[in-house]
Structure formats: C-alpha cells, structure tokens
Design a protein around this motif. Structure first.
Motif, PDB file in Angstrom:
ATOM      1  N   TRP A 212      -0.850 -10.853   0.607  1.00  0.00           N
ATOM      2  CA  TRP A 212      -0.190 -10.333  -0.596  1.00  0.00           C
ATOM      3  C   TRP A 212       1.307 -10.637  -0.508  1.00  0.00           C
ATOM      4  CZ3 TRP A 212      -3.004  -8.112  -4.479  1.00  0.00           C
ATOM      5  CH2 TRP A 212      -2.294  -7.531  -5.543  1.00  0.00           C
ATOM      6  N   GLY A 213       1.721 -11.689  -1.188  1.00  0.00           N
ATOM      7  CA  GLY A 213       3.114 -12.090  -1.098  1.00  0.00           C
ATOM      8  C   GLY A 213       3.425 -12.521   0.324  1.00  0.00           C
ATOM      9  N   GLY A 214       4.465 -11.911   0.890  1.00  0.00           N
ATOM     10  CA  GLY A 214       4.820 -12.220   2.269  1.00  0.00           C
ATOM     11  C   GLY A 214       4.170 -11.307   3.269  1.00  0.00           C
ATOM     12  N   GLY A 215       3.271 -10.422   2.814  1.00  0.00           N
ATOM     13  CA  GLY A 215       2.632  -9.473   3.728  1.00  0.00           C
ATOM     14  C   GLY A 215       1.146  -9.372   3.482  1.00  0.00           C
ATOM     15  N   TRP A 216       0.585  -8.174   3.676  1.00  0.00           N
ATOM     16  CA  TRP A 216      -0.852  -7.950   3.522  1.00  0.00           C
ATOM     17  C   TRP A 216      -1.102  -6.642   2.784  1.00  0.00           C
ATOM     18  CZ3 TRP A 216       1.398  -9.866   7.897  1.00  0.00           C
ATOM     19  CH2 TRP A 216       0.967 -11.129   8.322  1.00  0.00           C
ATOM     20  N   LYS A 217      -2.218  -6.625   2.048  1.00  0.00           N
ATOM     21  CA  LYS A 217      -2.627  -5.427   1.323  1.00  0.00           C
ATOM     22  C   LYS A 217      -3.966  -4.954   1.858  1.00  0.00           C
ATOM     23  CE  LYS A 217      -3.187  -3.579  -3.360  1.00  0.00           C
ATOM     24  NZ  LYS A 217      -3.058  -3.868  -4.811  1.00  0.00           N
ATOM     25  N   ILE A 218      -4.090  -3.647   2.027  1.00  0.00           N
ATOM     26  CA  ILE A 218      -5.317  -3.067   2.565  1.00  0.00           C
ATOM     27  C   ILE A 218      -6.481  -3.369   1.622  1.00  0.00           C
ATOM     28  CG2 ILE A 218      -5.136  -0.788   1.465  1.00  0.00           C
ATOM     29  CD1 ILE A 218      -5.886  -1.214   5.159  1.00  0.00           C
TER      30      ILE A 218
ATOM     31  N   SER B 113      -4.961 -10.471  15.229  1.00  0.00           N
ATOM     32  CA  SER B 113      -5.002 -11.264  13.993  1.00  0.00           C
ATOM     33  C   SER B 113      -6.380 -11.217  13.344  1.00  0.00           C
ATOM     34  CB  SER B 113      -4.600 -12.710  14.286  1.00  0.00           C
ATOM     35  OG  SER B 113      -5.459 -13.275  15.267  1.00  0.00           O
ATOM     36  N   GLU B 114      -7.431 -11.069  14.163  1.00  0.00           N
ATOM     37  CA  GLU B 114      -8.791 -11.013  13.619  1.00  0.00           C
ATOM     38  C   GLU B 114      -8.983  -9.793  12.735  1.00  0.00           C
ATOM     39  OE1 GLU B 114     -13.456 -10.858  15.185  1.00  0.00           O
ATOM     40  OE2 GLU B 114     -11.815 -11.136  16.622  1.00  0.00           O
TER      41      GLU B 114
ATOM     42  N   SER C 179       4.284  -5.229   5.695  1.00  0.00           N
ATOM     43  CA  SER C 179       4.875  -6.439   6.269  1.00  0.00           C
ATOM     44  C   SER C 179       4.366  -6.635   7.702  1.00  0.00           C
ATOM     45  CB  SER C 179       6.403  -6.328   6.280  1.00  0.00           C
ATOM     46  OG  SER C 179       6.809  -5.303   7.185  1.00  0.00           O
ATOM     47  N   ALA C 180       4.768  -7.739   8.294  1.00  0.00           N
ATOM     48  CA  ALA C 180       4.321  -8.061   9.655  1.00  0.00           C
ATOM     49  C   ALA C 180       4.733  -6.990  10.660  1.00  0.00           C
ATOM     50  CB  ALA C 180       4.886  -9.423  10.074  1.00  0.00           C
ATOM     51  N   TRP C 181       5.825  -6.276  10.417  1.00  0.00           N
ATOM     52  CA  TRP C 181       6.313  -5.263  11.345  1.00  0.00           C
ATOM     53  C   TRP C 181       5.295  -4.143  11.562  1.00  0.00           C
ATOM     54  CZ3 TRP C 181       9.335  -5.047  15.179  1.00  0.00           C
ATOM     55  CH2 TRP C 181       9.866  -3.852  15.639  1.00  0.00           C
ATOM     56  N   SER C 182       4.501  -3.862  10.545  1.00  0.00           N
ATOM     57  CA  SER C 182       3.487  -2.805  10.662  1.00  0.00           C
ATOM     58  C   SER C 182       2.272  -3.246  11.472  1.00  0.00           C
ATOM     59  CB  SER C 182       3.018  -2.352   9.272  1.00  0.00           C
ATOM     60  OG  SER C 182       4.047  -1.679   8.586  1.00  0.00           O
ATOM     61  N   PHE C 183       2.180  -4.545  11.779  1.00  0.00           N
ATOM     62  CA  PHE C 183       1.016  -5.073  12.485  1.00  0.00           C
ATOM     63  C   PHE C 183       1.372  -5.560  13.888  1.00  0.00           C
ATOM     64  CE2 PHE C 183       0.236  -5.618   7.966  1.00  0.00           C
ATOM     65  CZ  PHE C 183      -1.043  -5.121   7.816  1.00  0.00           C
TER      66      PHE C 183
END
Length: 518
Positions: free
Chosen positions: A177-183, A167-168, A158-162
C-alpha cells in the motif's frame, strides 16, 4: 509559566489519565501547554487549565487534542519476542483448549497505541487455530490517544513497524500500500478499536469490557503513578473471567500493592492469572506469625546446618527464646542473610568420576582430601568449570577468601553465564563487609538468571543490603520479587540449609518482612 501552575497541570494530567510527569519533564510540558493555549488564543495558561478542569463537551474534546501532545505512541509487530513465544506455546494454546467447545475467545489489548499488538495477536491466533473461521473471536484494542486509534483503524504501516517480522509473514498477511503495507481483511476481521481511559473509564459503561480470557497491557504502566496502576489492574481483574490471564511488560507490577492476581514465573516473563476463587490472591498469604528479617537470616544461615539445627522459624524462636535485638546483633557479626534460599549447586549427575568423589569429600567436610583430588584432576584436565567452582566453595568455607576468589574467577572464565561462582563471591563480599561489591554481584546474578527461582537469594540479599542503606523502597521491591518467585515453587519444597524449613514457611517470613517495612 510559574512552578505552582505547572505542578497543578501535572497533577491534573495524572488524575485524568494516570500519566506521571517527572520534575525533569516540567519544562517540556510547560512549553506544550503554552503553545496549545496560544493556539486557542488564551491570554494566560490558567485559562487553559480552567478549560481542562471543566465537564463540558468542549473540555472533553480538548483532552482528545492534548493527549497526543503529551503521550508517545510506540509499537511494532510482535514486540517482545519472548512474551509472544510464551503466548504461542503456553498461554493461547491453554485458552484455545479451554474454549474448544464454545469456540469463543476474547482478548483485550489495553494501551494498544497504533494497533500493531492486536493485529499481531490476530496473526498468531490464525496460526494456532486451524478452523479459525468457525470461531467467534474478539481482539479489542483500546487507547486514550485518538490519533493512534485512527491509525490503528486504517491498518497501514511503514517498514519501521515490521522491524522484527519475517518477510514471509508480511507477504502473506499484508497488502502492499503505497510505500508501506496494509493489514489484510482476514486479520482485520476480529480486531476492533475503541477509546478507553484506564484511569477514568468505568467498565460498567460498556458491555464489551467484560468476560475477557486474556488482557495484555504492556509498556503502559511505566508511565503511571503507582496508585493508578492499582486502579487499572483491579479493572482488569473485573474484566477477566476466572482463570483469565494478564500480561504486562517486564517488572511493571513490581512493588504494586494489593495485586489481586496469582503470578506464574516463566523464563520469558511473569504471567498473572485471576484465581478461580473470588477472593484476592493476597488473602492466601496472610502471615500467621510475627517473623522478622533477623529471624529469617539466622534460621537460614549456613551456620545452622553446621550446628545441626533443623528447626522451623517458629520452633527456633520458642526453643532459643532469642529476642530480636540479639538476633540482629548475630546477623551483623556474620554479615550474612540467606546463603541460598533454594538449592543451587553443581549438577551432580553430570560430574566426572574424580569431581564426583571430590564433591562427596566436600560434603563430609574433608576439605584437604577434596583439594588434593581436584588438583590431581586439574593436572590432566585444564580449565574445568566444576573443578574451579568446587575449589572456590572449599576455600570459601575454609575462610581463605583470596584463594576462593581466584578459583571463582577461573570458573567464570570457563562459563561466564553461570551464577554459581557469583554466589560464592557475593557471600565473600558480605563476609568482608564490602557492600558495594555485594550489590554489584547480586545484580549480576539477577541479570544472568532472569526471572527465575535461581535468583531468589540474590533478590533477598539485595533487599537486605538496601535496608542497611535505609533505602526502604528498594528493599521492599526486592523482597516482593523474591516472594513472587517463591510463590511459584511447590509449598513443601525444601530450602538448602535447613531440612525442615519449607518454601511455605519462607513465604511467611518474607511477607512479615515486607509488611513491617515502612
């Protein structure tokens, strides 16, 4: 739950995973245990205790269920920017250069939680190695929390981990990925995860836990009992190749006995390295003489310079034949220890002509002339740090503490980040026996200096003040930090107040002090 049983649970948890359960945490732990026992339909927490002490597969599975309840996973990408900067600019480039022929690199992220740290390392290595795809790289993340490891394997955040990531970087290295990001697969390729217990785990049981170039174990030992920290760092020592690096969170190894690593001080962090030699680094620092803190204080005190003493500690003892009791009484009268272990003073090359001349007068103890010259300078140049600081030094040497304090405070107003006037104020506080103020000033110097040689004297002074309060634990901790900082200086470097006292001799003195503290 009765107090004796909760103590037994705390001891069992410590023995199993190294986690230190504090007295104030007993009520929360008790509640979690009672809840878990009820879920398993045990009539009494003692039955649950008996389950945990068993050696069956059911017992082992229950530990996997309990651990997520009593540990707090917390991580995010590129946590501690200072240490990651050090990895990017110093540690990893050295390892990459060392491995350029074999093109093999192995890194262990111990206590990796939900995986942000090992993935951050993968991203960093992609930036540093142009031909990344040609290398055989393993970044192994281990943890005892199976739920955290499962999230790490999924690689979805989720955004909390970033919260500290540009942003780049997110757009280049992660997939929405959904509401977050996948490696992304490229970053994931070199990262593996496995469950490993730093306390109970045996390196011999798994061939993957060998020949690492770098081990990172951060924000793990803060929860550990001291003896379990020693166990873990010895495992890291075995797992590392000679000259391999260990990085922990700041100050996590302070006060840990029998640390086999060589420490290197950087502005961002302390870095530990396994020496080339097979013997423990501590063997290089066995004291060759019986020097106590009293001897150290006398030899390093400013009065020795005034009296023209240029003696090493051993020579000082032999020539004067002063016993420990006599030395201690002199220290008590002077209320001083090391005035400045490592030379810390005005930057002579950057002084104005007037202040440079005043400084030369000060060095020759022509205080009146120096004061006159500085005052003439201040008539035309207001708020000058070097002028105020030098006046503070002069008046302190004259014993006119009110004036010295005033000018030091003016110097701090000009440059609030300088430790130089703080050292003068610290010496004055010691001289007038204001121990609480002295402690505050020593801590301020340490805060402003960070982990650097300019804080050595403050650590020594703070240690001595704690000794006077009979707080042996804190005294030993601060002496040990001072020793670690000294180990980073050239052995033949000179301390400020005695021409013949080298850093190597000062190390011997500090080691003797540390060894004699109960």
């Amino acid at each position: 739950m009765d107090e004796i049983l909760i103590q037994r649970f705390a001891q069992l948890i410590s023995a199993q995973i190294g986690l230190q359960i504090r007295l104030q945490d007993y009520p929360v732990l008790s509640q979690k245990i009672v809840t878990r026992a009820r879920e398993l339909r045990y009539s009494h927490p003692q039955d649950y205790y008996n389950l945990l002490t068993g050696e069956t597969s059911v017992s082992q599975n229950e530990w996997r269920q309990l651990i997520p309840l009593i540990t707090t996973p917390e991580s995010y990408f590129f946590r501690d920017r200072g240490q990651f900067k050090l990895l990017q600019t110093v540690i990893l480039p050295q390892l990459i250069a060392r491995k350029k022929e074999s093109k093999q690199l192995q890194i262990w992220s111990a206590g990796c939680s939900t995986g942000e740290e090992p993935y951050s390392l993968s991203l960093l290595l992609q930036q540093l190695i142009p031909n990344w795809e040609e290398w055989k790289i393993l970044i192994l993340g281990t943890d005892i929390n199976e739920l955290s490891l499962e999230k790490a394997r999924q690689g979805i955040y989720s955004a909390w981990s970033f919260r500290q990531v540009d942003s780049e970087i997110i757009s280049k290295s992660f997939l929405a990925w959904g509401g977050g990001w996948k490696i992304n697969p490229k970053t994931r390729k070199s990262v593996k995860f496995m469950n490993f217990n730093l306390v109970q785990g045996d390196l011999a049981d798994d061939s993957k836990l060998r020949n690492f170039d770098l081990v990172i174990c951060r924000n793990v030992f803060v929860y550990f009992e001291k003896h379990h920290i020693s166990q873990a760092i010895n495992k890291f020592y075995q797992a590392l190749q000679p000259e391999g690096y260990l990085i922990t969170a700041h100050s996590e190894l302070q006060g840990v006995e029998n640390n086999p690593f060589k420490a290197t001080i950087f502005p961002e962090s302390v870095i530990y390295q396994r020496p080339k030699e097979t013997e423990s680094i501590s063997q290089h620092f066995i004291p060759s003489s019986k020097l106590d803190r009293s001897t150290l204080c006398i030899v390093l005190s400013p009065e020795n310079q005034k009296n023209g003493s240029n003696l090493s500690p051993e020579t000082h003892l032999k020539k004067n034949n002063i016993n420990q009791k006599s030395l201690q009484s002199q220290v008590d009268l002077k209320s001083k220890i090391v005035h400045s272990s490592i030379a810390t003073d005005i930057n002579y090359s950057k002084l104005t002509v007037e202040i440079e001349e005043a400084y030369k007068l000060f060095k020759h103890k022509k205080y009146k002339e120096a004061i006159q010259k500085i005052n003439l300078f201040l008539d035309k140049n207001k708020s000058n740090f070097d002028a105020y600081y030098l006046l503070g030094k002069i008046y302190a040497n004259l014993g006119q503490y009110k004036e010295a304090i005033s000018y030091c405070q003016k110097a701090i107003t000009v440059d609030s980040l300088s430790v130089l006037p703080c050292y003068i104020l610290l010496n004055i506080a010691e001289e007038i026996n204001n121990k609480e103020e002295a402690k505050k000033l020593a801590k301020r110097i340490i805060y402003l200096s960070g982990i650097s040689p300019s804080s050595i004297s403050a650590y020594v002074k703070l240690a001595f003040l704690y000794e006077q309060e009979d707080n042996q634990k804190k005294a030993k901790q601060n002496y040990t930090i001072a020793l670690e900082l000294l180990q980073q200086l050239p052995p033949q470097a000179k301390v400020e107040y005695t021409e013949d006292l080298t850093v190597a001799e000062l190390k011997i003195s500090l080691i003797s002090i540390i060894n004699n503290i109960n």
